[in-house]
Design a protein around this motif. Structure first.
Motif, short mmCIF file in Angstrom:
data_model
loop_
_atom_site.label_atom_id
_atom_site.label_comp_id
_atom_site.label_asym_id
_atom_site.label_seq_id
_atom_site.Cartn_x
_atom_site.Cartn_y
_atom_site.Cartn_z
N GLY A 101 0.81 -1.21 0.00
CA GLY A 101 0.00 0.00 0.00
C GLY A 101 0.84 1.25 0.00
N GLY A 102 0.17 2.39 0.03
CA GLY A 102 0.86 3.67 0.03
C GLY A 102 -0.11 4.82 -0.03
N GLY A 103 0.42 6.03 -0.02
CA GLY A 103 -0.41 7.22 -0.03
C GLY A 103 -1.05 7.47 -1.38
N VAL A 104 -2.23 8.05 -1.34
CA VAL A 104 -2.94 8.45 -2.56
C VAL A 104 -2.37 9.79 -3.00
CG1 VAL A 104 -5.17 9.01 -3.59
CG2 VAL A 104 -5.00 7.21 -1.85
N ARG A 105 -1.84 9.83 -4.21
CA ARG A 105 -1.19 11.04 -4.71
C ARG A 105 -2.21 12.02 -5.30
NH1 ARG A 105 1.84 6.61 -6.20
NH2 ARG A 105 3.96 6.52 -5.37
N ARG A 106 -1.75 13.22 -5.48
CA ARG A 106 -2.59 14.25 -6.08
C ARG A 106 -3.11 13.78 -7.45
NH1 ARG A 106 -2.67 19.69 -5.07
NH2 ARG A 106 -0.73 19.49 -3.87
N GLY A 107 -4.40 13.93 -7.67
CA GLY A 107 -4.99 13.53 -8.94
C GLY A 107 -5.41 12.09 -9.02
N GLU A 108 -5.23 11.31 -7.93
CA GLU A 108 -5.61 9.89 -7.94
C GLU A 108 -6.84 9.67 -7.07
OE1 GLU A 108 -1.74 7.08 -8.35
OE2 GLU A 108 -1.96 8.10 -6.43
N ARG A 109 -7.52 8.58 -7.36
CA ARG A 109 -8.56 8.06 -6.46
C ARG A 109 -7.97 6.87 -5.74
NH1 ARG A 109 -13.83 7.89 -10.52
NH2 ARG A 109 -13.71 10.06 -11.20
N ALA A 110 -8.51 6.56 -4.57
CA ALA A 110 -8.00 5.42 -3.81
C ALA A 110 -8.10 4.13 -4.62
CB ALA A 110 -8.77 5.30 -2.49
N LEU A 111 -9.25 3.93 -5.27
CA LEU A 111 -9.45 2.71 -6.06
C LEU A 111 -8.48 2.64 -7.23
CD1 LEU A 111 -11.09 0.14 -6.60
CD2 LEU A 111 -12.75 1.54 -7.84
N GLY A 112 -8.13 3.78 -7.80
CA GLY A 112 -7.22 3.80 -8.92
C GLY A 112 -5.77 3.69 -8.50
N ALA A 113 -5.46 4.10 -7.27
CA ALA A 113 -4.07 4.11 -6.80
C ALA A 113 -3.61 2.74 -6.31
CB ALA A 113 -3.91 5.13 -5.68
N VAL A 114 -4.52 1.96 -5.74
CA VAL A 114 -4.10 0.73 -5.06
C VAL A 114 -3.50 -0.32 -6.00
CG1 VAL A 114 -6.40 -0.36 -5.07
CG2 VAL A 114 -4.75 -0.94 -3.28
N PRO A 115 -3.98 -0.53 -7.24
CA PRO A 115 -3.32 -1.51 -8.10
C PRO A 115 -1.86 -1.17 -8.38
CG PRO A 115 -5.50 -1.00 -8.96
CD PRO A 115 -5.20 0.01 -7.90
N GLY A 116 -1.55 0.13 -8.51
CA GLY A 116 -0.19 0.54 -8.76
C GLY A 116 0.72 0.25 -7.59
N GLU A 117 0.21 0.42 -6.37
CA GLU A 117 1.00 0.09 -5.18
C GLU A 117 1.28 -1.40 -5.13
OE1 GLU A 117 2.37 2.15 -3.19
OE2 GLU A 117 1.39 4.01 -3.81
N LEU A 118 0.29 -2.20 -5.53
CA LEU A 118 0.47 -3.65 -5.53
C LEU A 118 1.56 -4.06 -6.53
CD1 LEU A 118 -0.42 -6.44 -4.57
CD2 LEU A 118 -2.24 -6.39 -6.29
N VAL A 119 1.53 -3.48 -7.72
CA VAL A 119 2.55 -3.78 -8.73
C VAL A 119 3.92 -3.35 -8.24
CG1 VAL A 119 3.37 -3.25 -11.05
CG2 VAL A 119 0.94 -3.63 -10.66
N GLU A 120 4.00 -2.15 -7.70
CA GLU A 120 5.28 -1.58 -7.28
C GLU A 120 5.95 -2.41 -6.18
OE1 GLU A 120 6.88 2.49 -5.05
OE2 GLU A 120 4.98 2.51 -6.16
N GLU A 121 5.16 -2.88 -5.22
CA GLU A 121 5.75 -3.53 -4.05
C GLU A 121 5.85 -5.05 -4.16
OE1 GLU A 121 3.91 -2.20 -0.46
OE2 GLU A 121 4.35 -0.09 -0.86
N THR A 122 5.11 -5.65 -5.10
CA THR A 122 5.12 -7.12 -5.20
C THR A 122 5.47 -7.64 -6.58
OG1 THR A 122 2.79 -7.37 -5.83
CG2 THR A 122 3.28 -7.17 -3.46
N GLY A 123 5.38 -6.80 -7.61
CA GLY A 123 5.63 -7.26 -8.96
C GLY A 123 4.47 -8.00 -9.60
N ILE A 124 3.36 -8.13 -8.88
CA ILE A 124 2.19 -8.80 -9.42
C ILE A 124 1.62 -7.95 -10.55
CG2 ILE A 124 -0.21 -9.43 -8.91
CD1 ILE A 124 0.71 -10.32 -6.17
N PRO A 125 1.32 -8.56 -11.71
CA PRO A 125 0.74 -7.79 -12.83
C PRO A 125 -0.53 -7.07 -12.38
CG PRO A 125 1.36 -10.00 -13.54
CD PRO A 125 1.50 -9.98 -12.04
N PRO A 126 -0.86 -5.97 -13.05
CA PRO A 126 -2.04 -5.19 -12.66
C PRO A 126 -3.26 -6.08 -12.44
CG PRO A 126 -0.87 -4.06 -14.40
CD PRO A 126 -0.19 -5.39 -14.23
#
Length: 202
Positions: A101-126
Motif C-alpha cells: 500500500g501507500g499514499g494516494v497522490r494528487r490527482g488519484e482516487r483510492a481505487l485507482g491508486a491501489v493496483p499501482g502500489e500492488l505492482v510496485e511492491e510485489t511485482g504482481i501484474p495489474p
C-alpha cells in the motif's frame, strides 16, 4: 444550505480523490481543508465499505467544519482464491509486515491508486480489486509542525493466484502467510486487521 454543509452526492463522474497534503511537512501550512469533492468521495467510500473502524463520522464532521485533511492511504488486501493465505510486505520504512500500500497522490482516487502500489511492491501484474472498499478507517495524527490531522485508510480486496511470480522491491521481502499462522506479534495493525477479518468470515 450553509457554507459548511456537504451537498448531496449527485456527480456522475466526480473529480479524482486527492490527499490533503499540499505543502512540505514542517512548513506550518502543509495541510489544508478538504475540498467539497474530497468530502463527497470520502463519504461515498465510507457508505460503500464493507467495514468501518475508528470514529470516521466524527472525522468527516471535522473536515466539513474546515479542519485540515490528513493523508489518505490505500492498502491491497491480497488473498489466494481459497482465502487461506495473505500476501504481506516486510516494509523497510515501518520495520514490520503489512499489506502492500501507500499514499494516494494528487490527482488519484483510492481505487485507482491501489493496483499501482500492488505492482510496485510485489511485482504482481495489474489486478482488479473488488470495487467497494473492504475497510475504511481513520487515525488522528500529530504532524511534526504540531498540526492535528485525520489520516484515512482505505483497504481493497484482491484475489491473486498463489503461483503468480513475486518481484519485491529491493530490501522489502514479499511473502505469502497462512491465515492460521500470521507474522510475529510486531506485525503492523493493518496486517493483523486483514487476518482478523478473514478469520471472522469463517
Amino acid at each position: 444550505m450553509g457554507p459548511d454543509e456537504i451537498p448531496p452526492l449527485h456527480h456522475a463522474e466526480p473529480e479524482p480523490l486527492v490527499h490533503g497534503f499540499r505543502g512540505t511537512s514542517g512548513s506550518g501550512s502543509g495541510w489544508e481543508p478538504a475540498g467539497l469533492d474530497e468530502l463527497h468521495q470520502l463519504r461515498a467510500l465510507v457508505d460503500e465499505a464493507a467495514a468501518v473502524e475508528g470514529d470516521v463520522a466524527r472525522a468527516l464532521e471535522r473536515l466539513t467544519a474546515g479542519a485540515p485533511t490528513g493523508q489518505i492511504v490505500t492498502w491491497a488486501w491480497v488473498t489466494d482464491p481459497k482465502r487461506r493465505e495473505v500476501l504481506l510486505v516486510d516494509h523497510a520504512w515501518f520495520g514490520h509486515w503489512e499489506p502492500p500500500g501507500g499514499g494516494v497522490r494528487r490527482g488519484e482516487r483510492a481505487l485507482g491508486a491501489v493496483p499501482g502500489e500492488l505492482v510496485e511492491e510485489t511485482g504482481i501484474p495489474p489486478a482488479v480489486p473488488e470495487p467497494a472498499a473492504a475497510l475504511v478507517d481513520v487515525v488522528r495524527n500529530v504532524d511534526p509542525d504540531g498540526a492535528v490531522v485525520d489520516t484515512f485508510g482505505v483497504a481493497y480486496a484482491f484475489t491473486v493466484d498463489r503461483a503468480v511470480p513475486l518481484v519485491p522491491e529491493p530490501g522489502q521481502p514479499v511473502a505469502w502467510w497462512p491465515v492460521s499462522a500470521p507474522p510475529p506479534p510486531k506485525a503492523e495493525p493493518n496486517g493483523a486487521r486483514l487476518v482478523r477479518h478473514l478469520t471472522a468470515e469463517r
